[in-house]
Every structure is written in C-alpha cells, then in structure tokens.
Scaffold this active site. Sequence first.
Site, PDB file in Angstrom:
ATOM      1  N   CYS A   1       0.814  -1.214   0.000  1.00 50.30           N
ATOM      2  CA  CYS A   1       0.000   0.000   0.000  1.00 50.30           C
ATOM      3  C   CYS A   1       0.843   1.258   0.000  1.00 50.30           C
ATOM      4  CB  CYS A   1      -0.932  -0.011   1.210  1.00 50.30           C
ATOM      5  SG  CYS A   1      -2.378  -1.039   0.928  1.00 50.30           S
TER       6      CYS A   1
ATOM      7  N   LYS B   1       0.727   3.018  -3.368  1.00 50.51           N
ATOM      8  CA  LYS B   1      -0.549   3.443  -3.925  1.00 50.51           C
ATOM      9  C   LYS B   1      -0.632   4.962  -4.041  1.00 50.51           C
ATOM     10  CE  LYS B   1      -3.327  -0.549  -2.870  1.00 50.51           C
ATOM     11  NZ  LYS B   1      -4.658  -1.015  -2.459  1.00 50.51           N
TER      12      LYS B   1
END
Length: 698
Positions: A396, A399
Amino acid sequence: MNKLPLTRDLVLIGGGHTHALLLRSWGMNPLPGVRVTVINPGPTAPYSGMLPGFVAGHYTRDELDIDLVKLARFAGARIINGYATGIDKGAQLIHVVGRPPVAYDVAAVDVGITSAMPDLPGFTTHAIPAKPLGTFASRWDAFRAQADAPQLAIIGGGVAGAELAIAMAHALRDKQPTVRLIDRSRVLTALGYKARQKMLAALIASNVEVIEDAEVTEIFAEGIVLRDGRTIRSDFTTGAAGAKPHDWIAKTGLDLHDGFITVDANLQSSAPEIFAVGDCAHLSHDPRPKAGVYAVREAPVLYDNLRAVLSGGTLRPYKPQRDYLKLVSLGAKSALAEKFGTAREGPLLWKLKDYIDRKFMIQFETLQPMTAPKLPRTLALGVKDALGDKPMCGGCGAKVGRAALQSTLPDPFGDDAAEVQPGQVMSTDHLRALTDDPVLMTRIAVVHALGDIWAMGAKPQAATASLILPRMTATLQERTMAEIMTTASEVFAKAGTKIIGGHSSLGDELTIGFTVTGLTQTPITLAGAKPGDKLIITKPIGSGTIMAAEMAGKAKGADVISCLDLMVQDQAHAAVILGKAHAMTDITGFGLAGHLRGICDASGVGATLDLDTIPLMDGARELSAAGVRSTLFEDNRTGAGPIAGPSMDLLFDPQTAGGLLAAVSARSSVAAFKKLQEVGYNAAIIGEITEGSEIKTR
C-alpha cells in the site's frame, strides 16, 4: 527492477556461515537471470564462534546473530521463513513446512547439525540441544534472566560441551550455580595432551563438576537419571554430545556418509545440481572434522561453482587446510589456543578471538543497499523530484495517496466495497510486491483484498485474480503461477470462497490483485458512527514504516518477519465479532488517520484518539523516531486533514493488509474487545467518536 528475464532458480537451504558469506558475495556481484531463494527457519543465523561468549554474557543476542533478512535484501534474494523437510531430487522440488514445494535448477544445503537426542527418553520434552544454535540461544537467554541458585547439566564432554559449561558457570557466578559436565567416557579426548590439561584446569577453576564414565538413560523435568541409578538434579539440561545430521537428509536419496551428504572436491553431491557445505556435508576427497573454519573457507569456492554451473562455466576444487588454530573460550575474557599440538592460554588470546569473531560479523553489519542507476545527463523538468530520494515502497506504500485522490475522484472516500445489488458487495485491490516470495505475497494480497469485504460485514462469495509476473522463462512462469494459485486457492477456501477466473501478464515486477464479491443482508458502511461509540482496532500499525526500512536495510529481520506475519493474519473472525459495529473500515493505504477521517466525514462526526493505547508493530516506533517514512507518508498526512493534539507520525503510515477499524457502541465495546483478544487478535480500544468534525489526539 529486473531488466533481464529470469531463467534459473538457485535455492539455498539453510542460513549457515557458508551461505551467509555466499549471499554477501552475490549481492556485490550477482549473476543476471538467476532468481535466488533462501530457506531458513527464522530471520537470523547465530554465529557459532561467538556462542560461548554470548552464553558467558560478553555478547548480546544482536551481536551473536547474522540478520538473514537484511542479507537477503542486499543479495536481491527472496527469503522463505520456514523449515525445509525434504528434497525430491527427481522433480527438483524442496519441501517446506506450510507452503507449496519450492522448485530449483540448482540447490545448496547448509543446515548445520543438531545435537538433539530424540532416542534418549525425555530429551525432547525436558532438554534443549546446543545445536541448532538459535533455539538454544533463546532458551538460554530466558533461563539466565530468571535463574536463582540453578543446577545445570551438560551432556557431552567434548570441547563444545566443556566450553559451554565454563561459559554457563561464568554467566551465573553471582547466583551460586552448580554446573555438571557429563560424559559416557572421558572428557576432552579430541584435544592434545597440553590443551586437555589446560582445559581441565579451567573446568576446575570454574567449579564445574566433571562426571565421567556415566551414561544418561532418562531426562525428566527436574533432572537426569544415570545408568548406575544415580539421579542428578538439573534446572537446565542441554545436549552437546557430538554432531548429528538432520533426520530429513536421510530421505533425500543422495549418497550419505554416517548421515551427512557426501560431496566431492567441487562440493557437489551425488546429484550434480545439489551442493552441500558446512557441517551437514562430508568431504569424501579429504575428510575433515566438523568445524566452522571449513565452512568459512568453502564460501568462495561455492560462490564460484554455483555461478559456473548456472552459466556453463568451469568448476574449481576446494582444498581444506591440514590444521587450523583452535580458539576456545574459558568463561571470563580468556581463551585457550591450540594448533599442531601446541597450547597457550590467557587474556591476549581472548582479545585475538574477539577480534577475529567481530571482524567476521562486521561483514554483515556494513552492507549498503545497492545504489540506483545513474540518470541521463539531460532530463525533463521534474524527473528528479518525482523519483524522490528513495525507492518507491511496495504494497500500500506504492498506492496513490488520499490527498491526490481527493481532487480527482467524484467520491473517493466511499465505502470499502460497492453494493452492486441488494445483498451483494464487490471490491478490487492489487499490490505491488513488497516481498519477492510469491507465496507470502499472495497470502498478503488475498487478506488485503478480502479486507474490504470483511469491513462491510459481508461473507466472501467469489474472486478473480489479476497477476503481473516479472519477465521470466516459461518454466519459471509455470513455477511461479503454481505457487501463487495454489496459495490463493488455499487462503480463499479458508475464507469460504474460491477463485472463478482471472488474467495474467508479464511486466517489470510482481503485482498480485483480486476482485472479490461478498454477500450481506445489511452492509456496514462508513456512515453509521455515533458520538459515544468506542473505536476498536484489530491489528497493530507500522507496516509501511517497517517495510520502507527493510528496503533501505535498516529494519531488524525479526521485526520484518513479525510484520509480515501480522499482514497474513485474516480478519474473518474479527468481522463476525464486530458484526454489530455502527461503522467499519479496514486500515490500508491511507493509514489510521486517513481511514478514521473517512468514517468521520461520512458519519458527520469527530473523534478522539488515545495515542498510548494504539498498538504498534515491533520496531515501528524506533524506526519512525529515526525518521524512516514510507513514500506515501506525506500525501497521507495532507489527506488526513488537521489533527489537534499530540502528534504521532505512525498515524499516517500506510498499512498493507491492515486490521479493521470499527465504531462500536460503548455498551458492547468491552465484550467485543475481549472476544477479539481471546481468538488471537492484538486488538485495542483506541478512542471514541465525538460530536463535531474534528479529530483530536491525547
């Protein structure tokens, strides 16, 4: 990023001294096209030369251990934290506990030896073998901390057993210990006359009781039984009697000598694609005793020969020296030296031993991550700023941030999954790999994708896969796909669903994603939080910081493995326990603060966080205090908006496969919290929902 396709799999079984040195050399000069895998049960490998000094209290555990996670990162290798249990040389597969088999083109074995005595009644339950070293070191650390007038028994009167006995006596000298060294014949027979006499004198000076011609027949919780009927009390019993091969080696089908893998001068076994080194190998061309010095000297030969067999080159022989300097610790900072029958002892020899040992270990403490390739002289404006000063994080951390999405999507902070029709929700998620192990990365990606479904209180229904593999040969594609799909099917099956389709392609790096549907009668959304609700979190935070540190070679291997273990912890039971939550989300890329902001904005409420109650992953606080940040950190801090009160940077740390964050009525929060802890979640009540719209900390 792999510029050249991967064509061969090199698998290193074990993290022994030879393999550690090999990985260091490989990191400095890798062979393009080779995917390297290290299989070891644990993130570290203790250095045998410093074990007696550690037992005596002269070294810390960190000083004793080679960090294999850092070393693997430096070498560009994937590391598998697991026990190898066998080799299928016909199919060229290595079996590892808890995962699909690992395929190899070339393999090397460096698993050391064991001093376990499984045939001795009670040993497995009540004693601890001196080898493997890692387990012994952990048990000794715990025992030493709480020992009071302890009695200890060391079975095996060789040099290793005597060295441990003296070290234990020294470490516990202020606690009135009773240390006994027990041998079925005479002790220290491997030493020459002069060295043996000096070692016996050291045992006497350390008040170690030597019991010879005594065979142990049974071990029980409070001591040991000898064949002559004597019972000897022992609070800590260890076995140091000789070198035994690991049991699984006997089933490999390789030629063996007394259970050890027979190798030739090139360090090759009877299967030419399998090499073996260190104590687990028998040098058929020039047999030598089990000693770390040979493992160290084998490293450059193994490195050259692995490169040769993987690239079609010429192998070279290993020629062991006839004798070597034996340096034996004598408890206090003194040592015994023996070579060619000559023996000396004293503090200066300890200084020599300490210098040699520290020089060996410093090789693994000064590894620098590989620098980025030089940029062209002329670049478009903004390229350097876009690249930043560190590699882009995976998971993540790679991202798009909350702040960037806020200005581009019409409703970027809606619920975790979309309700496509009454009773059915759907979500899609994918992750850029943060570990090169496809099996571990798949487990993380599945749990991460399912998080959106669990966060809405739904039961998973079906999934499709979206995979990007690095450029590799068809054979390696097949191996990698088998690992990914076998693992994904297993994790989804545990969640009560299955994969019904998907898509795959080749690209620059491994990326794994899934689209998942789920069923629920009443979806839990972000919009139901009420003032007075308690905020419950089901996992510690800090994964973005730890994985950013791991990429830079700054995180401890044990902290990295602990972080990854938390990532693969599913939230199925937690979602059921929190099924009556007023609002719920999973904590992922936007961090705790960003996802809490999503609940507050959707529900029209504010929140107060108790910073001291927020659980943190091991090592996260220290790394954050040292300034380690994920590449998504700044965007997350902007996207979370203003937060009043004391600051904690980990609030903005992006999480991968993070825990659930739920707003639960005050009345039911304590019961839910207790149930979460009972089933194994490191959950916490971290604050409450308030009137207004402000997020505060205290």
